[in-house]
Design an enzyme around this catalytic site. Structure first.
Site: not given
Length: 326
Positions: A72, A75, A134, A244, A304
């Site tokens: 975290e 990032h 986000h 999806h 992906h």
């Protein structure tokens, strides 16, 4: 450093942030640090005895998990660096008379909003609508930076290629379809619905009778202490996943159809873009199938996300080239 070179470097850095965000999310490390912008009140992950004692006093309901916390924080570090790069681009564009002005300002405003979304992701305990926003913000930033790069690097596409220019409305439609698919992917991931169906081509069991579209796409999911690992029931997550997947098939067909039409263009740039579009679609479909068959391996799932970002940039380029003034 010249502005185009700096923007190119920032584009690569933005892709790194997107991939790192996906890796953090898929590693269930989104709440590795329960506060923001630091981690348990520190600028780094606490590991000393006195730091852990402070954590125990101020965060009694949490236990420091160093691996997740560092994911975290890394990032956040690279996202903060990206913010500084965007600030430098803005300053350079404002100083250079011939450089674009409005677009860098828009990008700067977007990255400030992205920082706020990053904070809300933590403070709102991974609320899906915030997490998805986000993610979409990151893709939007990637696209706008790419457009800014194209604005600073003239394209050599013959203005007389009337056949290609007639495809502009179709290309815009394809871009809209792809954007919807990316949003659906973000909603699937933020609701932990990626493994709701583990068979092909659609889903196991009597899935048609269990579809719940109203619940699946409601941004309001009630009050919960945390949205980590999802709060929706199986049928609702399955609906998200199937939406999806089916829209993904439709998206692949439309994008390949557009690419085949572009292969007939006079411009070699457009033909190369068409080939790239076909390759990226094939790769994305293969990665999507692999995610289902192999039960969401981390490397493939992150790839992906990266593939979706590159697909978006390819469609943005095609639309920019076809719609720009000759």
């Amino acid at each position: 450093m010249r502005i185009p070179h700096l923007i190119k470097f920032t584009l690569v850095f933005t892709l790194m942030v997107i991939l790192m965000g996906a890796y953090t999310r898929l590693s269930d490390a989104g709440l590795g640090c329960p506060d923001w912008p630091g981690c348990y009140g520190h600028l780094t992950v606490p590991n000393e005895s006195h730091e852990l004692a402070k954590v125990e006093a101020h965060f009694p309901e949490h236990t420091v998990e160093p691996e997740k916390a560092w994911l975290e924080m890394i990032h956040r570090y690279i996202a903060g660096t990206l913010g500084l790069l965007v600030l430098v681009i803005l300053i350079l564009c404002l100083k250079q008379p011939s450089a674009p002005k409005k677009l860098p300002i828009l990008i700067s405003a977007l990255i400030i909003f992205q920082a706020a979304l990053g904070m809300w992701t933590v403070t709102m305990k991974l609320m899906p609508i915030v997490v998805m926003s986000h993610l979409i913000g990151g893709f939007s930033l990637f696209s706008l930076l790419f457009i800014l790069y194209l604005r600073t690097k003239p394209l050599r596409i013959p203005g007389g290629d009337l056949y290609a220019r007639k495809l502009a409305p179709i290309a815009a439609f394809g871009l809209a379809v792809l954007v919807i698919q990316i949003i659906l992917g973000g909603w699937t991931s933020s609701n932990y619905a990626a493994l709701a169906c583990t068979t092909l081509p659609i889903c196991e069991g009597n899935w048609v009778d269990n579809l719940r579209f109203a619940d699946a796409f409601s941004p309001f999911q009630g009050n919960h202490p945390s949205f980590e690992f999802g709060v929706l029931d199986y049928a609702t997550r399955m609906t998200i996943h199937i939406s999806h997947r089916i829209w993904g098939v439709l998206t692949a067909i439309i994008l390949v159809w557009i690419a085949i039409k572009l292969l007939k263009a006079q411009s070699s740039t457009m033909r190369k873009s068409a080939f790239l579009l076909i390759l990226l679609v094939i790769a994305q479909v293969a990665l999507g199938i692999s995610n289902v068959v192999m039960h969401l391996p981390l490397g493939i799932a992150v790839s992906h996300n990266g593939g979706a970002a590159l697909l978006l940039l390819t469609m943005v380029f095609i639309n920019y080239a076809l719609w720009r003034k000759a």
